[in-house]
Write a protein that holds these residues in place. Structure first.
Motif, PDB file in Angstrom:
ATOM      1  N   SER A  35      24.758  25.351  68.453  1.00 22.61           N
ATOM      2  CA  SER A  35      24.712  25.698  69.869  1.00 22.61           C
ATOM      3  C   SER A  35      25.451  27.010  70.125  1.00 22.61           C
ATOM      4  CB  SER A  35      25.353  24.566  70.653  1.00 22.61           C
ATOM      5  OG  SER A  35      25.513  24.938  71.977  1.00 22.61           O
ATOM      6  N   THR A  37      26.791  27.676  73.081  1.00 18.94           N
ATOM      7  CA  THR A  37      27.731  27.464  74.182  1.00 18.94           C
ATOM      8  C   THR A  37      29.177  27.755  73.810  1.00 18.94           C
ATOM      9  OG1 THR A  37      26.271  25.775  75.039  1.00 18.94           O
ATOM     10  CG2 THR A  37      28.468  25.843  75.964  1.00 18.94           C
ATOM     11  N   PRO A  38      29.711  27.227  72.685  1.00 19.00           N
ATOM     12  CA  PRO A  38      31.112  27.525  72.365  1.00 19.00           C
ATOM     13  C   PRO A  38      31.358  29.029  72.238  1.00 19.00           C
ATOM     14  CG  PRO A  38      30.329  25.774  70.967  1.00 19.00           C
ATOM     15  CD  PRO A  38      29.132  26.309  71.689  1.00 19.00           C
ATOM     16  N   ILE A  40      29.816  31.411  73.884  1.00 14.52           N
ATOM     17  CA  ILE A  40      29.775  32.027  75.224  1.00 14.52           C
ATOM     18  C   ILE A  40      31.132  31.832  75.890  1.00 14.52           C
ATOM     19  CG2 ILE A  40      28.789  31.828  77.540  1.00 14.52           C
ATOM     20  CD1 ILE A  40      26.163  30.995  76.208  1.00 14.52           C
ATOM     21  N   ILE A  41      31.675  30.626  75.752  1.00 17.32           N
ATOM     22  CA  ILE A  41      32.966  30.324  76.394  1.00 17.32           C
ATOM     23  C   ILE A  41      34.068  31.173  75.771  1.00 17.32           C
ATOM     24  CG2 ILE A  41      34.687  28.506  76.673  1.00 17.32           C
ATOM     25  CD1 ILE A  41      32.280  26.570  76.978  1.00 17.32           C
ATOM     26  N   GLU A  44      33.743  34.774  76.864  1.00 12.66           N
ATOM     27  CA  GLU A  44      34.218  34.904  78.241  1.00 12.66           C
ATOM     28  C   GLU A  44      35.745  34.924  78.283  1.00 12.66           C
ATOM     29  OE1 GLU A  44      32.125  34.649  81.089  1.00 12.66           O
ATOM     30  OE2 GLU A  44      33.682  34.412  82.594  1.00 12.66           O
ATOM     31  N   LEU A  45      36.343  34.023  77.490  1.00 10.84           N
ATOM     32  CA  LEU A  45      37.806  33.928  77.442  1.00 10.84           C
ATOM     33  C   LEU A  45      38.406  35.219  76.907  1.00 10.84           C
ATOM     34  CD1 LEU A  45      40.358  32.149  77.710  1.00 10.84           C
ATOM     35  CD2 LEU A  45      39.913  31.288  75.432  1.00 10.84           C
ATOM     36  N   SER A  48      37.869  38.133  79.485  1.00 13.28           N
ATOM     37  CA  SER A  48      38.779  37.972  80.627  1.00 13.28           C
ATOM     38  C   SER A  48      40.208  38.305  80.213  1.00 13.28           C
ATOM     39  CB  SER A  48      38.755  36.544  81.164  1.00 13.28           C
ATOM     40  OG  SER A  48      37.468  36.181  81.544  1.00 13.28           O
ATOM     41  N   PHE A  49      40.597  37.865  79.014  1.00 14.59           N
ATOM     42  CA  PHE A  49      41.961  38.096  78.555  1.00 14.59           C
ATOM     43  C   PHE A  49      42.249  39.581  78.435  1.00 14.59           C
ATOM     44  CE2 PHE A  49      45.857  36.551  76.742  1.00 14.59           C
ATOM     45  CZ  PHE A  49      46.307  37.643  76.020  1.00 14.59           C
ATOM     46  N   THR A 101      49.667  32.094  76.191  1.00 13.14           N
ATOM     47  CA  THR A 101      48.370  31.638  76.685  1.00 13.14           C
ATOM     48  C   THR A 101      47.507  31.062  75.563  1.00 13.14           C
ATOM     49  OG1 THR A 101      47.603  33.923  76.522  1.00 13.14           O
ATOM     50  CG2 THR A 101      48.339  33.174  78.678  1.00 13.14           C
ATOM     51  N   LEU A 102      46.916  31.895  74.754  1.00 18.80           N
ATOM     52  CA  LEU A 102      45.982  31.409  73.735  1.00 18.80           C
ATOM     53  C   LEU A 102      46.673  30.516  72.697  1.00 18.80           C
ATOM     54  CD1 LEU A 102      43.733  34.544  73.102  1.00 18.80           C
ATOM     55  CD2 LEU A 102      43.317  32.609  74.591  1.00 18.80           C
ATOM     56  N   ILE A 105      47.466  27.027  73.997  1.00 20.05           N
ATOM     57  CA  ILE A 105      46.358  26.065  74.123  1.00 20.05           C
ATOM     58  C   ILE A 105      45.698  25.798  72.761  1.00 20.05           C
ATOM     59  CG2 ILE A 105      45.904  26.569  76.552  1.00 20.05           C
ATOM     60  CD1 ILE A 105      43.451  28.227  75.646  1.00 20.05           C
TER      61      ILE A 105
END
Lengths: 156, 163
Positions: A35, A37-38, A40-41, A44-45, A48-49, A101-102, A105
């Protein structure tokens, strides 16, 4: 003799059917499309960062992008709170951001600052974290300057 | 007669074993499909969170604006504080917009002499909608701009979804 041959043939047919079934199952699981999807996320992360980090103002009321471009690469120490090494100063700020941050998490990352005149800021963290066997998303932020400076963040 | 009976029993056992093997393979295939469906469901949840995060970016209640130029990657600190004071969790409009979410915004201080890396945080919205069985979190960096002091801070949005 004939009966034994028929029995063996029956067993052989069953084994062939089972092997074919097993091969189909293995082929089906290997053929699965990964997939997007992971990625894309993560993309994006990472984007943005970098956008956020570069526009963040520091103690000297100067944003991180200006610290890298002028403070580190143009050696303007007045922008880095008169720190002895502006490149180390801005690297520490970026490292603090990444760790809070990264890293907090549980994400692995690699941040590199490169330029045509050579690297002046060590990668964060030092050493290779994202190997070619890991799924990773890489984003590059281009700092408009002469020479051009590229900040690349890889999240893996 | 006895020989024929033995032969029949033998055939029955063969058919029985084949049936058991087929049932096992079927159960295995269903299990794999279930696992794939669960993974797909998780992905859909994450994409949904991403969409909700994007909705936040374009909320005029929080978006930065400078001479009518709206910046989607930036939140205005003054607007944010005013929005929190309105308590959006109690408003039907925001419940229908966000759904069962927990939205928190934190400020990061990456400077070397910072005593507290996270000096400020705002709980913008929290609506569970009753009982929940799962909780998934999504993180996103965003610029927080103070238009009075003309300063930009590193913001960290924590989006939690109740399942």
């Amino acid at each position: 003799m004939r009966k034994a041959q028929t029995e063996l043939l029956g067993v052989a047919i069953i084994v062939v059917i089972l092997v074919m079934g097993g091969l189909f199952m293995v082929a089906g699981s290997l053929n699965k499309k990964e997939s997007v999807t992971p990625s894309i996320i993560d993309q994006e992360l990472a984007q943005s960062f970098l956008n956020t980090l570069m526009s963040t103002d520091t103690d000297t009321n100067v944003d991180v992008m200006t610290l890298v471009k002028d403070g580190c690469y143009q050696d303007r120490k007045e922008l880095c709170n008169q720190a002895p090494n502006c490149c180390v100063y801005v690297r520490q700020i970026m490292e603090n951001s990444l760790e809070s941050t990264l890293k907090a998490i549980g994400r692995k990352y690699q941040l590199n600052v490169s330029s045509s005149i050579g690297p002046k800021i060590d990668s964060i963290p030092t050493g290779k974290v994202c190997t070619k066997y890991m799924r990773s998303s890489q984003v590059t932020y281009s700092i408009p300057s002469v020479p051009q400076i590229l900040v690349t963040l890889t999240i893996c | 007669m006895r020989k024929a009976q033995l032969q029949i029993m033998e055939n029955i056992f063969v058919i029985l074993i084949i049936t058991v093997l087929l049932v096992l393979a079927f159960v295995f295939a269903i299990g794999m499909q279930k696992r794939d469906a669960r993974a797909k469901q998780e992905e859909m949840k994450e994409l949904d969170l991403l969409k909700k995060a994007r909705v936040l970016d374009f909320l005029p209640e929080m978006q930065c604006s400078d001479n009518n130029y709206l910046n989607p990657d930036c939140y205005d600190l003054i607007k944010l504080q005013a929005f929190v004071s309105v308590n959006p969790s109690d408003h039907l409009f925001y419940k229908s917009l966000f759904g069962r979410l927990n939205i928190t915004v934190m400020v990061l201080d990456p400077n070397l002499d910072a005593t507290d890396r996270w000096p400020r945080e705002w709980h913008i919205y929290d609506y569970t909608g009753g009982k929940y069985t799962s909780y998934q979190t999504f993180y996103r960096p965003v610029t927080l701009r103070d238009p009075v002091n003309m300063t930009s801070y590193f913001g960290w949005i924590i989006l939690g979804v109740y399942g």
